[in-house]
Motif scaffolding. Structure first.
Motif, mmCIF file in Angstrom:
data_model
loop_
_atom_site.group_PDB
_atom_site.id
_atom_site.type_symbol
_atom_site.label_atom_id
_atom_site.label_comp_id
_atom_site.label_asym_id
_atom_site.label_seq_id
_atom_site.Cartn_x
_atom_site.Cartn_y
_atom_site.Cartn_z
ATOM 1 N N THR A 1 -75.098 91.976 44.960
ATOM 2 C CA THR A 1 -74.051 92.907 44.515
ATOM 3 C C THR A 1 -72.680 92.375 44.937
ATOM 4 O O THR A 1 -72.507 91.984 46.090
ATOM 5 N N VAL A 2 -71.757 92.343 44.008
ATOM 6 C CA VAL A 2 -70.353 92.040 44.343
ATOM 7 C C VAL A 2 -69.488 93.053 43.588
ATOM 8 O O VAL A 2 -69.978 93.729 42.672
ATOM 9 N N ASP A 3 -68.210 93.170 43.953
ATOM 10 C CA ASP A 3 -67.350 94.027 43.128
ATOM 11 C C ASP A 3 -67.145 93.354 41.778
ATOM 12 O O ASP A 3 -67.376 93.944 40.724
ATOM 13 N N SER A 4 -66.759 92.082 41.810
ATOM 14 C CA SER A 4 -66.530 91.329 40.584
ATOM 15 C C SER A 4 -66.678 89.846 40.923
ATOM 16 O O SER A 4 -66.060 89.377 41.895
ATOM 17 N N THR A 5 -67.484 89.137 40.171
ATOM 18 C CA THR A 5 -67.629 87.695 40.456
ATOM 19 C C THR A 5 -66.292 86.980 40.252
ATOM 20 O O THR A 5 -66.023 85.976 40.919
ATOM 21 N N ASN A 6 -65.442 87.479 39.352
ATOM 22 C CA ASN A 6 -64.125 86.847 39.188
ATOM 23 C C ASN A 6 -63.280 87.033 40.447
ATOM 24 O O ASN A 6 -62.587 86.111 40.877
ATOM 25 N N ASN A 7 -63.327 88.245 41.039
ATOM 26 C CA ASN A 7 -62.548 88.467 42.267
ATOM 27 C C ASN A 7 -63.005 87.517 43.365
ATOM 28 O O ASN A 7 -62.186 86.878 44.034
ATOM 29 N N LEU A 8 -64.326 87.436 43.544
ATOM 30 C CA LEU A 8 -64.856 86.581 44.605
ATOM 31 C C LEU A 8 -64.555 85.110 44.312
ATOM 32 O O LEU A 8 -64.198 84.343 45.218
ATOM 33 N N ALA A 9 -64.663 84.720 43.050
ATOM 34 C CA ALA A 9 -64.378 83.327 42.675
ATOM 35 C C ALA A 9 -62.919 82.985 42.971
ATOM 36 O O ALA A 9 -62.613 81.883 43.445
ATOM 37 N N LYS A 10 -62.007 83.933 42.716
ATOM 38 C CA LYS A 10 -60.591 83.661 42.997
ATOM 39 C C LYS A 10 -60.379 83.452 44.499
ATOM 40 O O LYS A 10 -59.665 82.545 44.911
#
Ligand code: BTN
Length: 264
Positions: free
Chosen positions: A22-31
């Motif tokens: 579970t993540v909030d958003s893979t884009n957020n984590l990737a950034k």
């Protein structure tokens, strides 16, 4: 799941794959990871997102165990101007990935929606970090969400009529790991051709883009206008002709497009 995906990829894969429950958003984590120096080709896949994001501030429904929610960090050595076609290139790559995994080639609703059976199968959110002085790209985060094994009831009410999963569209089950592996392979191929094969990529995009030639409503900030989508330029901008004969070049950040009779 990560092992299943890796087992479908070449053993000498140069990209790194990270799996999250579970993540909030893979884009957020990737950034965040990109800012901390994660290398070109870092792939993040989540089983579930609590705050999946789409274009223009929209959300992307990301139910656990049902879709592929994937982001990849790329570090192309070029200016942002040279990457204007990135979202189109990713959309093309995803049409090929879906075709290889499931045997149907989606259409593309300009600029970033994957369409099957007249409904939204998935979407793409590309985010760039650019050095303001040189104009060079620090990194690009490409996020892709594809609905895989949802039933119609799995989708929230507000999108139930306009969303579809791959299994519903094909009438058969495609393993999520197979789809994820094909997505990574297609992204790698796209990465190799992105700058050198721009015109070929855009020609293929125009063929797959179902918006071409259609009557569209432009939903802008202030105005709503109806016109005909007549072309897509090499930056991925949509050329729309209005009844008075004028043609407007529409960039993706400015408007969203709807068909006259519904979502597509
Ligand atoms: C859109 O429909 O406008 C784009 C949807 C993009 C969704 C993907 S899912 C993986 C990545 N993480 C996000 O928060 N968004 C993208």
């Amino acid at each position: 799941m990560k092992e299943q995906i890796l087992s479908l990829l070449p053993a000498d894969l140069s990209w790194q794959v990270h799996w999250f429950d579970t993540v909030d958003s893979t884009n957020n984590l990737a950034k965040q990871m990109a800012q901390q120096g994660a290398p070109h080709g870092t792939v993040l896949i989540a089983d579930r997102q609590t705050n999946g994001r789409g274009r223009m501030g929209r959300s992307f429904s990301s139910l656990g165990g049902k879709g592929i929610y994937l982001s990849v960090i790329l570090r192309p050595q070029c200016t942002a101007q040279e990457l204007m076609h990135l979202t189109c290139a990713v959309a093309e790559a995803m049409c090929s990935a879906v075709e290889n995994a499931a045997g149907i080639r989606p259409g593309i609703k300009w600029i970033n929606d994957l369409i099957a059976g007249g409904k939204k199968l998935g979407g793409i959110l590309t985010e760039l970090s650019v050095d303001p002085e040189s104009g060079l790209v620090n990194h690009a985060v490409i996020g892709i969400g594809i609905n895989c094994s949802h039933t119609q009831e799995d989708f929230p009410c507000e999108i139930r009529d306009i969303a579809i999963s791959l299994d519903t569209a094909t009438g058969k089950q495609t393993p999520r790991e197979r789809l994820a592996a094909e997505m990574i392979l297609s992204l790698q191929k796209m990465d190799l051709q992105l700058l050198s094969h721009r015109d070929a990529i855009m020609a293929a995009y125009r063929k797959d883009c179902i918006t071409m030639g259609r009557e569209v409503t432009l939903l802008g900030m202030e105005e709503q206008r109806i016109g005909t989508a007549i072309d897509i330029d090499r930056d991925g901008a949509l050329l729309v002709r209005f009844s008075d004969g004028t043609v407007k070049t529409v960039c993706s950040g400015e408007v969203s497009v709807r068909g006259l009779l519904g979502y597509v």
